[in-house]
Motif scaffolding. Structure first.
Motif, PDB file in Angstrom:
ATOM      1  N   SER A   1       0.724  -1.284   0.234  1.00 39.30           N
ATOM      2  CA  SER A   1      -0.005  -0.118   0.031  1.00 39.30           C
ATOM      3  C   SER A   1       0.790   1.288   0.132  1.00 39.30           C
ATOM      4  N   CYS A   2       2.126   1.214   0.523  1.00 41.50           N
ATOM      5  CA  CYS A   2       2.892   2.336   0.817  1.00 41.50           C
ATOM      6  C   CYS A   2       4.284   2.208   0.882  1.00 41.50           C
TER       7      CYS A   2
ATOM      8  N   ALA B   1      11.144   1.313   3.470  1.00 43.59           N
ATOM      9  CA  ALA B   1       9.956   0.778   4.428  1.00 43.59           C
ATOM     10  C   ALA B   1       8.721   0.545   3.559  1.00 43.59           C
ATOM     11  N   SER B   2       8.111  -0.372   3.894  1.00 44.24           N
ATOM     12  CA  SER B   2       6.884  -0.737   3.069  1.00 44.24           C
ATOM     13  C   SER B   2       5.547  -1.367   3.998  1.00 44.24           C
ATOM     14  N   SER B   3       4.552  -0.887   3.662  1.00 38.40           N
ATOM     15  CA  SER B   3       3.401  -1.262   4.325  1.00 38.40           C
ATOM     16  C   SER B   3       2.268  -2.129   3.581  1.00 38.40           C
ATOM     17  N   ASP B   4       1.644  -3.242   4.058  1.00 34.30           N
ATOM     18  CA  ASP B   4       1.215  -4.179   3.136  1.00 34.30           C
ATOM     19  C   ASP B   4      -0.297  -4.255   3.673  1.00 34.30           C
ATOM     20  N   TYR B   5      -1.030  -5.187   2.802  1.00 34.45           N
ATOM     21  CA  TYR B   5      -2.451  -5.332   3.105  1.00 34.45           C
ATOM     22  C   TYR B   5      -2.727  -6.397   4.200  1.00 34.45           C
ATOM     23  N   GLU B   6      -1.608  -6.982   4.801  1.00 38.28           N
ATOM     24  CA  GLU B   6      -1.861  -7.928   5.827  1.00 38.28           C
ATOM     25  C   GLU B   6      -1.594  -7.233   7.136  1.00 38.28           C
ATOM     26  N   GLY B   7      -1.086  -6.049   7.105  1.00 42.44           N
ATOM     27  CA  GLY B   7      -0.842  -5.138   8.211  1.00 42.44           C
ATOM     28  C   GLY B   7       0.799  -5.214   8.613  1.00 42.44           C
ATOM     29  N   SER B   8       1.497  -5.764   7.736  1.00 42.97           N
ATOM     30  CA  SER B   8       3.126  -5.804   8.193  1.00 42.97           C
ATOM     31  C   SER B   8       3.742  -4.563   7.634  1.00 42.97           C
TER      32      SER B   8
ATOM     33  N   VAL C   1       3.040   4.381   5.846  1.00 40.83           N
ATOM     34  CA  VAL C   1       4.213   4.371   6.490  1.00 40.83           C
ATOM     35  C   VAL C   1       5.190   5.409   6.253  1.00 40.83           C
ATOM     36  N   ASP C   2       5.760   5.995   6.966  1.00 43.01           N
ATOM     37  CA  ASP C   2       6.843   6.927   6.826  1.00 43.01           C
ATOM     38  C   ASP C   2       7.832   7.163   7.630  1.00 43.01           C
ATOM     39  N   PHE C   3       9.111   7.308   7.073  1.00 43.94           N
ATOM     40  CA  PHE C   3      10.293   7.657   7.886  1.00 43.94           C
ATOM     41  C   PHE C   3      10.435   9.040   8.338  1.00 43.94           C
ATOM     42  N   SER C   4      10.957   9.268   9.482  1.00 47.26           N
ATOM     43  CA  SER C   4      11.244  10.589   9.926  1.00 47.26           C
ATOM     44  C   SER C   4      12.494  11.103   8.987  1.00 47.26           C
ATOM     45  N   GLN C   5      12.382  12.409   8.817  1.00 44.44           N
ATOM     46  CA  GLN C   5      13.308  13.180   7.866  1.00 44.44           C
ATOM     47  C   GLN C   5      14.694  13.755   9.026  1.00 44.44           C
ATOM     48  N   THR C   6      14.361  13.446  10.306  1.00 39.72           N
ATOM     49  CA  THR C   6      15.235  14.074  10.998  1.00 39.72           C
ATOM     50  C   THR C   6      15.980  13.025  11.907  1.00 39.72           C
ATOM     51  N   ASP C   7      15.225  11.922  12.246  1.00 40.70           N
ATOM     52  CA  ASP C   7      15.817  10.749  12.829  1.00 40.70           C
ATOM     53  C   ASP C   7      15.768   9.521  11.987  1.00 40.70           C
ATOM     54  N   PRO C   8      16.791   8.986  11.496  1.00 36.24           N
ATOM     55  CA  PRO C   8      16.684   7.911  10.228  1.00 36.24           C
ATOM     56  C   PRO C   8      16.235   6.513  11.110  1.00 36.24           C
ATOM     57  N   THR C   9      16.279   6.581  12.495  1.00 34.23           N
ATOM     58  CA  THR C   9      15.718   5.483  13.086  1.00 34.23           C
ATOM     59  C   THR C   9      14.386   4.995  13.397  1.00 34.23           C
ATOM     60  N   MET C  10      13.632   6.213  13.080  1.00 36.29           N
ATOM     61  CA  MET C  10      12.075   6.214  13.678  1.00 36.29           C
ATOM     62  C   MET C  10      11.244   6.192  12.166  1.00 36.29           C
ATOM     63  N   LEU C  11      10.276   5.434  12.294  1.00 41.84           N
ATOM     64  CA  LEU C  11       9.137   5.536  11.435  1.00 41.84           C
ATOM     65  C   LEU C  11       7.617   5.448  11.857  1.00 41.84           C
ATOM     66  N   VAL C  12       6.864   5.642  11.244  1.00 43.18           N
ATOM     67  CA  VAL C  12       5.120   5.501  11.929  1.00 43.18           C
ATOM     68  C   VAL C  12       4.605   4.885  10.645  1.00 43.18           C
ATOM     69  N   SER C  13       3.458   4.332  11.214  1.00 48.88           N
ATOM     70  CA  SER C  13       2.544   3.637  10.175  1.00 48.88           C
ATOM     71  C   SER C  13       1.133   3.676  10.903  1.00 48.88           C
ATOM     72  N   GLY C  14       0.113   3.596   9.868  1.00 54.67           N
ATOM     73  CA  GLY C  14      -1.154   3.862  10.068  1.00 54.67           C
ATOM     74  C   GLY C  14      -2.016   2.410   9.614  1.00 54.67           C
ATOM     75  N   SER C  15      -3.030   2.336  10.171  1.00 53.78           N
ATOM     76  CA  SER C  15      -3.833   1.007   9.660  1.00 53.78           C
ATOM     77  C   SER C  15      -5.337   1.055   9.943  1.00 53.78           C
ATOM     78  N   ASP C  16      -6.212   0.089   9.130  1.00 56.59           N
ATOM     79  CA  ASP C  16      -7.386  -0.101   9.402  1.00 56.59           C
ATOM     80  C   ASP C  16      -7.828  -0.405  10.686  1.00 56.59           C
ATOM     81  N   ASP C  17      -6.883  -1.033  11.677  1.00 53.61           N
ATOM     82  CA  ASP C  17      -7.243  -1.312  13.082  1.00 53.61           C
ATOM     83  C   ASP C  17      -7.441  -0.102  13.888  1.00 53.61           C
ATOM     84  N   CYS C  18      -7.435   1.193  13.347  1.00 53.66           N
ATOM     85  CA  CYS C  18      -7.410   2.205  14.156  1.00 53.66           C
ATOM     86  C   CYS C  18      -6.316   2.723  14.997  1.00 53.66           C
ATOM     87  N   LYS C  19      -5.094   2.330  14.456  1.00 52.82           N
ATOM     88  CA  LYS C  19      -3.823   2.366  15.380  1.00 52.82           C
ATOM     89  C   LYS C  19      -2.767   3.055  14.470  1.00 52.82           C
TER      90      LYS C  19
END
Length: 666
Positions: free
Chosen positions: A420-421, A433-440, A465-483
């Protein structure tokens, strides 16, 4: 009537026939509710009896009620005594009492004025003296009521007129300020234009002098070869360049006589051609300005007003009076320059031109929706992903510069699920980084073509899914599980979890911070979080009417959002302000992509078109349609777009898997 008037017409103070009868009515009104229920309520319907009939056993009922009962049962509803239709008789006395009770009930609920009217209707006589007194009192009350009503109406009218006057005065003040800005800017632009015309005239004179000097000092001018120039170097170089360039751009060779007349004519021809091209471009730009005149007008006034208010709000220093004139000039200059930059950027381009197309060679001709396209940190490689369960990485220069029937990726990594992303690590070119339809959520190493980390905490499809532009070790994701989950590539589980209570469609780090985060979800809102205190959002941006599908940061303070309500919206995340709403594309059910640079915003449309907006203008500045008008592509839509840095180049793909390289053109 008011209370004073009512007190003056009390019925007991009057005399004459009918007085005793009305007193009886008043006495009847004083019966208790219990007596009233016992005497006049029908035991069957429990309402005041209508057409009272009595039985031989002494009970009374509504005629309709007792007859309906006797048609079913032959007994008294009260005592059970055998009863037939012949044993039921009209109760004339009770009917008379019911009429009086009804009148008493009416009198009880009536106003004093209605009571007086009823009194007169009952036939009470009033003397002429009493009538004169009443008429005089009524006339005085009428005059007083009319006076009060007139005063109230005049007060309301005055209040309305004063409010309208104040509103129009404010509009006039604003209009006068706008006219002042316009007068100042017209003078400034006229002065700048005169300076440009003078500069062009000086250059033309200098060029003519250089040409004349060159024609006198250049041997063998007749055949145009062997130029040995001893005149002014600038003039000589100019003439030589013009000769060489003009000769190359023409099919027939050019020869020059000793007076160099053909060269002069050719230079004049080139100059006329340049003027013609410039004139046609100016006309085209003016047409675009007229087409978007209202938006440009609003943008200009907004820039000028904001600039003026920002200067006025600054505290005065000791030399404020001496600097006032300079400040006024600065206000005009800054506001005008800001708008001029917007106008120049808006009129610079009018269309999208295809410069390359990525042919992936799908031998089965199956739809291959591309859900994500991302450039790496150097804008040299771009990665694609979608329902094909594969991450493909292409070399951009090869795609653009090397024509081919099929473009092969430089890296190809198969995945377990539809993607998905994608998000490149902004510091490590080899990580994506990648995000997929299984939630991985998976972090890949491009060099080894293997996964580095795999996170499987999401319970449903992960959209973003998105990598931080200021901290290369951090990334964030969002899902249909509302999390929303925050990850660190050095840890095997999430470091933070935010429950959004609604499906999360997009997440994006602020480019200037590793703890500021924008989240778009199915609740129609954009939530802006500070991860150092994620219990509640810093701001909630409301305005979209449907699901927020994308969020993208234009800068550290500006955020763009897309929704399936067919609008884009711009927000100031620092001041919690809505800046602009952009409309012109169609988006009601699909994810159609969103990408931004410092000036332009690109998005897809469900009409199979790519639309490009200037961020200050509400309508598209340019667009391109995939496919042709001869082909029925009503079900096709643009699925993703991506700017190549700050360049005018865009990558776009549609639901059929077609990927095009587009560039903004005049």
């Amino acid at each position: 009537m008011d209370q004073e008037g009512s007190a003056s017409v009390k019925v007991p103070s009057l005399s004459g026939p009918g007085k005793g009868e009305l007193s009886c009515l008043e006495t009847d009104v004083g019966h208790s509710k219990r007596d009233l229920n016992k005497d006049i309520l029908c035991p069957i319907c429990f309402q005041i009896m209508k057409g009272a009939f009595s039985t031989t056993c002494g009970h009374s009922f509504c005629y309709t009620c007792i007859m309906t009962h006797l048609n079913k049962k032959k007994n008294c509803p009260c005592c059970g005594t055998y009863l037939t239709n012949a044993q039921v008789f009209p109760n004339f006395l009770l009917n008379e009492l019911l009429k009086k009770a009804s009148t008493c009930q009416l009198v009880k609920s009536a106003t004093p004025l209605e009571q007086f009217r009823l009194y007169l209707q009952e036939g009470a006589e009033v003397s002429i003296k009493e009538l004169d007194s009443l008429l005089s009192l009524i006339a005085e009350k009428k005059r007083k009521a009319e006076q009060e009503e007139a005063e109230t109406n005049m007060e309301i009218l005055l209040d309305f007129l004063q409010r309208l006057q104040q509103q129009k005065q404010e509009e006039l003040n604003e209009l006068e300020a706008d006219l002042r800005y316009l007068r100042e800017d017209v003078i400034t632009v006229q002065h700048q234009r005169q300076e440009l015309l003078r500069a062009r005239e000086r250059y033309s004179v200098k060029l003519r002098i250089a040409l004349q000097a060159s024609s006198l000092t250049t041997p063998n001018a007749g055949n145009g070869v062997g130029m040995h120039v001893e005149a002014d170097p600038e003039g000589t170089a100019t003439m030589a360049i013009l000769r060489q360039g003009y000769g190359k751009n023409r099919a027939s060779p050019i020869t020059f006589n000793k007076d160099d007349q053909p060269l002069a004519k050719s230079i004049e021809s080139v100059s006329n051609l340049g003027s013609s091209i410039s004139s046609s471009m100016a006309i085209a730009k003016k047409k675009r300005v007229l087409a978007q005149f209202d938006d440009l007008q609003e943008c200009y006034l907004l820039k000028r007003r904001r600039t003026a208010s920002s200067f006025q709000s600054k505290p005065l220093n000791l030399n404020a009076r001496k600097e006032k004139d300079n400040n006024d000039k600065n206000v005009g200059t800054v506001g005008l320059e800001d708008f001029q930059n917007i106008l120049n950027a808006f009129t610079r381009y009018s269309r999208l031109k295809v410069i390359a197309e990525v042919h992936q060679g799908d031998i089965f001709n199956r739809p291959n929706i591309v859900s994500s396209i991302e450039f790496d940190q150097d804008d040299k490689l771009f990665a694609t992903a979608g329902v094909s369960k594969c991450i493909k990485i292409f070399d951009f220069s090869t795609v653009v510069n090397v024509p081919a029937e099929v473009h092969f990726p430089v890296v190809k990594m198969p995945t377990r699920s539809k993607l998905s992303c994608l998000s490149w690590n902004k510091y490590g070119k080899n990580q994506i980084a990648s995000s997929d339809y299984e939630g991985s959520i998976i972090v890949w190493d491009i060099n080894t073509q293997q996964s580095i980390m795999e996170y499987e905490e999401h319970e449903k499809r992960a959209w973003s899914v998105d990598f931080s532009q200021t901290d290369p070790t951090m990334l964030v994701s969002g899902s249909d599980d509302c999390k929303v989950k925050v990850w660190c590539v050095n840890q095997e589980s999430s470091v933070l979890d935010i429950d959004m209570k609604a499906n999360v469609c997009c997440v994006k780090y602020n480019p200037g911070s590793s703890h500021l985060l924008a989240v778009g979800s199915a609740d129609h809102h954009i939530h802006y979080y500070d991860l150092r205190n994620a219990n509640s959002p810093v701001h909630i941006f409301t305005g979209h009417r449907k699901t927020v599908s994308y969020v993208q940061f234009i800068s550290t303070t500006e955020l763009a959002s897309a929704s399936t309500d067919s609008t884009l919206r711009l927000w100031n995340v620092t001041e919690n302000l809505h800046i602009q709403t952009l409309k012109g594309h169609t988006n009601e059910k699909n994810f159609v992509g969103l990408s931004v640079n410092s000036d332009y915003i690109a998005c897809g449309s469900e009409t199979n078109e790519v639309c490009v907006y200037h961020k200050a203008i509400s309508k598209p500045a340019a667009w391109h349609r995939f496919g042709s008008s001869d082909v029925d592509d009503r079900d096709d839509f643009i699925s993703v777009v991506c700017w190549k840095g700050e360049s005018p180049t865009i990558l776009a793909a549609n639901s059929q898997g077609t990927i095009k390289v587009l560039v903004l053109a005049p």
